[in-house]
Design a protein around this motif. Structure first.
Motif, PDB file in Angstrom:
ATOM      1  N   MET A 100      11.371   1.338   9.657  1.00  4.11           N
ATOM      2  CA  MET A 100      10.924   1.533  11.034  1.00  4.11           C
ATOM      3  C   MET A 100       9.544   0.916  11.226  1.00  4.11           C
ATOM      4  O   MET A 100       8.798   0.730  10.254  1.00  4.11           O
ATOM      5  CB  MET A 100      10.906   3.018  11.422  1.00  4.11           C
ATOM      6  N   ALA A 101       9.246   0.575  12.466  1.00  2.34           N
ATOM      7  CA  ALA A 101       7.941   0.001  12.777  1.00  2.34           C
ATOM      8  C   ALA A 101       6.900   1.116  12.771  1.00  2.34           C
ATOM      9  O   ALA A 101       7.100   2.164  13.370  1.00  2.34           O
ATOM     10  CB  ALA A 101       7.982  -0.671  14.142  1.00  2.34           C
ATOM     11  N   LEU A 102       5.837   0.876  12.057  1.00  2.00           N
ATOM     12  CA  LEU A 102       4.735   1.828  11.991  1.00  2.00           C
ATOM     13  C   LEU A 102       3.450   1.022  12.111  1.00  2.00           C
ATOM     14  O   LEU A 102       3.173   0.172  11.263  1.00  2.00           O
ATOM     15  CB  LEU A 102       4.785   2.602  10.669  1.00  2.00           C
ATOM     16  N   LYS A 103       2.702   1.270  13.176  1.00  2.00           N
ATOM     17  CA  LYS A 103       1.479   0.486  13.393  1.00  2.00           C
ATOM     18  C   LYS A 103       0.343   1.026  12.538  1.00  2.00           C
ATOM     19  O   LYS A 103      -0.042   2.177  12.656  1.00  2.00           O
ATOM     20  CB  LYS A 103       1.089   0.524  14.868  1.00  2.00           C
ATOM     21  N   VAL A 104      -0.154   0.169  11.662  1.00  2.00           N
ATOM     22  CA  VAL A 104      -1.331   0.483  10.850  1.00  2.00           C
ATOM     23  C   VAL A 104      -2.391  -0.539  11.235  1.00  2.00           C
ATOM     24  O   VAL A 104      -2.144  -1.749  11.178  1.00  2.00           O
ATOM     25  CB  VAL A 104      -1.015   0.399   9.339  1.00  2.00           C
ATOM     26  N   GLY A 105      -3.551  -0.063  11.659  1.00  2.00           N
ATOM     27  CA  GLY A 105      -4.600  -0.960  12.128  1.00  2.00           C
ATOM     28  C   GLY A 105      -5.828  -0.951  11.238  1.00  2.00           C
ATOM     29  O   GLY A 105      -5.916  -0.178  10.277  1.00  2.00           O
ATOM     30  N   PRO A 106      -6.802  -1.801  11.556  1.00  2.00           N
ATOM     31  CA  PRO A 106      -8.047  -1.861  10.773  1.00  2.00           C
ATOM     32  C   PRO A 106      -8.754  -0.512  10.681  1.00  2.00           C
ATOM     33  O   PRO A 106      -9.423  -0.219   9.688  1.00  2.00           O
ATOM     34  CB  PRO A 106      -8.899  -2.878  11.539  1.00  2.00           C
ATOM     35  N   GLU A 107      -8.597   0.331  11.706  1.00  2.00           N
ATOM     36  CA  GLU A 107      -9.244   1.651  11.699  1.00  2.00           C
ATOM     37  C   GLU A 107      -8.652   2.582  10.640  1.00  2.00           C
ATOM     38  O   GLU A 107      -9.260   3.603  10.293  1.00  2.00           O
ATOM     39  CB  GLU A 107      -9.144   2.309  13.082  1.00  2.00           C
ATOM     40  N   ASP A 108      -7.482   2.255  10.111  1.00  2.00           N
ATOM     41  CA  ASP A 108      -6.837   3.083   9.085  1.00  2.00           C
ATOM     42  C   ASP A 108      -7.221   2.658   7.664  1.00  2.00           C
ATOM     43  O   ASP A 108      -6.789   3.279   6.695  1.00  2.00           O
ATOM     44  CB  ASP A 108      -5.304   3.014   9.245  1.00  2.00           C
ATOM     45  N   HIS A 109      -8.012   1.593   7.536  1.00  2.00           N
ATOM     46  CA  HIS A 109      -8.406   1.083   6.209  1.00  2.00           C
ATOM     47  C   HIS A 109      -9.329   2.065   5.498  1.00  2.00           C
ATOM     48  O   HIS A 109     -10.254   2.613   6.095  1.00  2.00           O
ATOM     49  CB  HIS A 109      -9.112  -0.266   6.369  1.00  2.00           C
ATOM     50  N   CYS A 110      -9.054   2.311   4.230  1.00  2.00           N
ATOM     51  CA  CYS A 110      -9.883   3.230   3.424  1.00  2.00           C
ATOM     52  C   CYS A 110     -10.702   2.509   2.375  1.00  2.00           C
ATOM     53  O   CYS A 110     -11.879   2.786   2.205  1.00  2.00           O
ATOM     54  CB  CYS A 110      -9.000   4.262   2.719  1.00  2.00           C
ATOM     55  N   SER A 111     -10.052   1.612   1.629  1.00  2.00           N
ATOM     56  CA  SER A 111     -10.767   0.970   0.524  1.00  2.00           C
ATOM     57  C   SER A 111     -10.098  -0.333   0.133  1.00  2.00           C
ATOM     58  O   SER A 111      -8.907  -0.543   0.365  1.00  2.00           O
ATOM     59  CB  SER A 111     -10.810   1.902  -0.698  1.00  2.00           C
ATOM     60  N   SER A 112     -10.910  -1.206  -0.462  1.00  2.00           N
ATOM     61  CA  SER A 112     -10.426  -2.440  -1.082  1.00  2.00           C
ATOM     62  C   SER A 112     -11.035  -2.489  -2.472  1.00  2.00           C
ATOM     63  O   SER A 112     -12.233  -2.231  -2.633  1.00  2.00           O
ATOM     64  CB  SER A 112     -10.851  -3.671  -0.273  1.00  2.00           C
ATOM     65  N   CYS A 113     -10.207  -2.789  -3.470  1.00  2.00           N
ATOM     66  CA  CYS A 113     -10.676  -2.788  -4.858  1.00  2.00           C
ATOM     67  C   CYS A 113     -10.136  -3.986  -5.614  1.00  2.00           C
ATOM     68  O   CYS A 113      -8.995  -4.414  -5.390  1.00  2.00           O
ATOM     69  CB  CYS A 113     -10.214  -1.527  -5.594  1.00  2.00           C
ATOM     70  N   LEU A 114     -10.953  -4.509  -6.517  1.00  2.00           N
ATOM     71  CA  LEU A 114     -10.471  -5.508  -7.469  1.00  2.00           C
ATOM     72  C   LEU A 114      -9.638  -4.759  -8.501  1.00  2.00           C
ATOM     73  O   LEU A 114     -10.119  -3.807  -9.126  1.00  2.00           O
ATOM     74  CB  LEU A 114     -11.641  -6.211  -8.146  1.00  2.00           C
ATOM     75  N   ALA A 115      -8.393  -5.137  -8.650  1.00  2.00           N
ATOM     76  CA  ALA A 115      -7.505  -4.444  -9.578  1.00  2.00           C
ATOM     77  C   ALA A 115      -7.940  -4.704 -11.017  1.00  2.00           C
ATOM     78  O   ALA A 115      -8.456  -5.770 -11.347  1.00  2.00           O
ATOM     79  CB  ALA A 115      -6.068  -4.910  -9.378  1.00  2.00           C
ATOM     80  N   LEU A 116      -7.736  -3.698 -11.868  1.00  2.00           N
ATOM     81  CA  LEU A 116      -8.032  -3.871 -13.294  1.00  2.00           C
ATOM     82  C   LEU A 116      -6.993  -4.765 -13.945  1.00  2.00           C
ATOM     83  O   LEU A 116      -7.294  -5.550 -14.834  1.00  2.00           O
ATOM     84  CB  LEU A 116      -8.066  -2.499 -13.982  1.00  2.00           C
ATOM     85  N   SER A 117      -5.745  -4.643 -13.498  1.00  2.00           N
ATOM     86  CA  SER A 117      -4.672  -5.463 -14.036  1.00  2.00           C
ATOM     87  C   SER A 117      -3.596  -5.611 -12.971  1.00  2.00           C
ATOM     88  O   SER A 117      -3.151  -4.612 -12.405  1.00  2.00           O
ATOM     89  CB  SER A 117      -4.082  -4.798 -15.286  1.00  2.00           C
ATOM     90  N   PRO A 118      -3.176  -6.828 -12.628  1.00  2.00           N
ATOM     91  CA  PRO A 118      -3.721  -8.098 -13.117  1.00  2.00           C
ATOM     92  C   PRO A 118      -5.103  -8.358 -12.517  1.00  2.00           C
ATOM     93  O   PRO A 118      -5.415  -7.826 -11.447  1.00  2.00           O
ATOM     94  CB  PRO A 118      -2.692  -9.122 -12.634  1.00  2.00           C
ATOM     95  N   PRO A 119      -5.891  -9.199 -13.168  1.00  2.00           N
ATOM     96  CA  PRO A 119      -7.282  -9.384 -12.751  1.00  2.00           C
ATOM     97  C   PRO A 119      -7.458 -10.192 -11.469  1.00  2.00           C
ATOM     98  O   PRO A 119      -8.539 -10.225 -10.922  1.00  2.00           O
ATOM     99  CB  PRO A 119      -7.912 -10.110 -13.939  1.00  2.00           C
ATOM    100  N   ASP A 120      -6.418 -10.842 -10.971  1.00  2.00           N
ATOM    101  CA  ASP A 120      -6.544 -11.674  -9.769  1.00  2.00           C
ATOM    102  C   ASP A 120      -5.919 -11.020  -8.540  1.00  2.00           C
ATOM    103  O   ASP A 120      -5.424 -11.679  -7.650  1.00  2.00           O
ATOM    104  CB  ASP A 120      -5.890 -13.041 -10.015  1.00  2.00           C
ATOM    105  N   LEU A 121      -5.972  -9.678  -8.499  1.00  2.00           N
ATOM    106  CA  LEU A 121      -5.358  -8.934  -7.404  1.00  2.00           C
ATOM    107  C   LEU A 121      -6.390  -8.026  -6.730  1.00  2.00           C
ATOM    108  O   LEU A 121      -7.199  -7.397  -7.400  1.00  2.00           O
ATOM    109  CB  LEU A 121      -4.198  -8.077  -7.941  1.00  2.00           C
TER     110      LEU A 121
END
Length: 198
Positions: free
Chosen positions: A81-102
């Motif tokens: 189903m369509a579910l609108k998620v917008g910039p206001e719903d953003h919590c965090s962005s992280c460099l992943a430990l593995s794989p390292p380019d994510l």
């Protein structure tokens, strides 16, 4: 375990990185377990094809679509189903430990209880990936019973990558559980794992 946190804008300027977006869908509820234990909140996760628990979402390409548009596309495939998620719903962005380019981007989306039920129904009846990439949506039990049943026992499951730490952080930031409740549940889950290991 989560990797190093960075800003969303900074993450989008990185060259050669892939981006994965996931969302925690939740709602408040007046429901009670066995008619007496307040559930308070409904939090959805999913059982993945590999047997790990995670959140709906997936890989998106910010060169072709916004992170949120890519996440909404993934949600259509995984929950049907369509579910609108917008910039206001953003919590965090992280460099992943593995794989390292994510880079992992985590969102939280509050719905009404009836809308959560619609998500649960659609995930079974109309999601293209149901039974393939996704085995089903599940509710996180946010209560704790006498012998550690409920949330502590739930935390003893296997989670994909940083999903466990994302869950704990979101519950704390959104105030769905107190820091004391979270610490007690994590400690009980650890004791439960140790007792079953012997």
């Amino acid at each position: 375990m989560a990797g190093q946190e960075i800003s969303k804008d900074e993450s989008l300027s990185l060259k050669g990185y892939r981006h994965a977006c996931h969302v925690m869908i939740y709602a408040d509820t007046e429901a009670k377990l066995f008619g007496k234990i307040p559930i308070k909140h409904i939090v959805l996760m999913q059982m993945r094809f590999d047997g790990f628990l995670g959140f709906p979402g997936g890989i998106v390409n910010p060169r072709e679509e916004s992170l949120e548009a890519g996440l909404c596309r993934e949600l259509w495939e995984e929950i049907g189903m369509a579910l609108k998620v917008g910039p206001e719903d953003h919590c965090s962005s992280c460099l992943a430990l593995s794989p390292p380019d994510l880079v992992t981007h985590f969102y939280t989306k509050k719905l009404r209880e009836e809308e959560v039920r619609e998500v649960e129904r659609a995930a079974v009846s109309s999601a293209a990936d149901h039974g393939l990439e996704v085995m089903g949506m599940i509710r996180v039990p946010l209560y704790c019973l006498k012998k550690g049943e409920g949330f502590p026992s739930f935390l003893s499951n296997s989670f994909i990558d940083s999903a466990r730490s994302q869950l704990l952080a979101a519950l704390r930031v959104l105030g769905l559980l107190s820091q004391e409740e979270l610490e007690a549940a994590v400690a009980t889950a650890k004791m439960m794992r140790q007792s079953t290991a012997h």
